[in-house]
Design a protein around this motif. Structure first.
Motif, mmCIF file in Angstrom:
data_model
loop_
_atom_site.group_PDB
_atom_site.id
_atom_site.type_symbol
_atom_site.label_atom_id
_atom_site.label_comp_id
_atom_site.label_asym_id
_atom_site.label_seq_id
_atom_site.Cartn_x
_atom_site.Cartn_y
_atom_site.Cartn_z
ATOM 1 N N HIS A 17 0.781 -1.598 0.773
ATOM 2 C CA HIS A 17 -0.162 -0.100 0.366
ATOM 3 C C HIS A 17 1.149 1.487 0.185
ATOM 4 C CE1 HIS A 17 -3.091 2.416 1.759
ATOM 5 N NE2 HIS A 17 -2.258 3.180 1.751
ATOM 6 N N GLU A 18 1.891 1.148 0.857
ATOM 7 C CA GLU A 18 2.820 2.464 0.771
ATOM 8 C C GLU A 18 3.504 2.526 -0.438
ATOM 9 O OE1 GLU A 18 2.336 4.558 3.206
ATOM 10 O OE2 GLU A 18 0.938 3.205 4.655
ATOM 11 N N HIS A 45 1.917 4.365 -2.745
ATOM 12 C CA HIS A 45 1.967 6.385 -2.893
ATOM 13 C C HIS A 45 3.294 7.046 -2.652
ATOM 14 C CE1 HIS A 45 -1.955 6.268 -0.072
ATOM 15 N NE2 HIS A 45 -1.495 6.222 0.287
ATOM 16 N N ASN A 77 -9.008 2.610 3.817
ATOM 17 C CA ASN A 77 -8.613 3.203 3.562
ATOM 18 C C ASN A 77 -9.344 4.249 2.988
ATOM 19 O OD1 ASN A 77 -5.480 3.403 4.704
ATOM 20 N ND2 ASN A 77 -6.263 1.472 4.695
ATOM 21 N N ASP A 97 -6.176 7.988 3.840
ATOM 22 C CA ASP A 97 -6.413 8.674 2.629
ATOM 23 C C ASP A 97 -7.963 8.941 1.921
ATOM 24 O OD1 ASP A 97 -3.457 7.263 1.890
ATOM 25 O OD2 ASP A 97 -3.926 5.217 1.784
HETATM 26 ZN ZN LIG Z 1 -2.451 5.344 2.494
#
Ligand SMILES: [Zn+2]
Length: 232
Positions: A61-62, A65, A155, A163
């Protein structure tokens, strides 16, 4: 691997992956709970594997980003994993609300893509999506599917600083000035978090309360930061 307050796990796509020292409290807690429940060694091992799958999913997930931010020209300091969350640390905030939306959406979308792939595999092999709860965490594909789906959906909730809340802030910032948008998104997020914290207490689901309080405090910190640097 470098030892210190944070453990450097390694590099992925040239980005340092750090594990906060407090992360190790989590496997300790899981092992302790499992052993005191009288689980066999095999079952305890599966819970630890589940924890590692969650850790890898948060990292994925990170990474979403971080890679999109880097593509938009923002240098990445590192990715930090803590017991409660992961954090892709950017050298500076995105330049425009549009970039902010893209960076914020990239994390949940990374989970959405993996959820869709797992779902396709489950469907193609003619298996059930919902099985007895004790199928977890032994069934890795099914576990991965539900973890990715949960990370994708949770999220995107518009609770700042999650997010979805950042997307909301960026949309507000297209109309209002930056600090007013942050304050509005953060106060809305804090209200939802407060309700979640109370529900956690009422239904004795304390992890929800802990996460909700953590979100409320982080939102407060962001409001203060934006008051100090109003034009970000
Ligand atoms: Zn996130």
């Amino acid at each position: 691997m470098k030892l210190g307050p944070n453990l450097t796990l390694g590099k992925a796509f040239g980005i340092d992956i750090l594990l906060h020292w407090s992360f190790f409290l989590l496997p300790l807690l899981v092992i302790l709970l499992s052993v005191t429940q009288g689980d066999s060694l095999g079952v305890t091992g599966l819970w630890v594997v589940l924890l590692l799958v969650i850790l890898a999913s948060v990292l994925w997930h990170e990474m979403g980003h971080a890679l999109v931010a880097r593509r938009l020209g923002i240098p990445i300091l590192d990715i930090m994993l803590t017991p409660i969350c992961g954090l892709a640390r950017l050298a500076r905030a995105p330049d425009s609300p549009r970039d902010e939306v893209l960076v914020a959406l990239a994390g949940p979308l990374a989970n959405g893509v993996l959820a869709a792939l797992c779902g396709l595999l489950i469907w193609a092999t003619g298996r059930e999506f919902a099985t007895e709860p004790d199928a977890f965490p032994g069934d890795l594909l099914l576990t991965l599917f539900w973890i990715q789906t949960a990370l994708f959906a949770l999220n995107l909730l518009p609770i700042f600083p999650m997010d979805g809340g950042r997307v909301l802030r960026a949309i507000l910032a297209m109309r209002l000035n930056g600090s007013r948008a942050t304050e509005l998104a953060a106060r809305l997020g804090q209200t939802v978090s407060l309700v979640a914290a109370i529900l956690g207490l009422v239904y004795r689901f304390y992890p929800l309360t802990i996460i909700a309080v953590f979100l409320m405090l982080t939102a407060e910190q962001e409001i203060r930061q934006h008051r100090l640097y109003p034009d970000k």
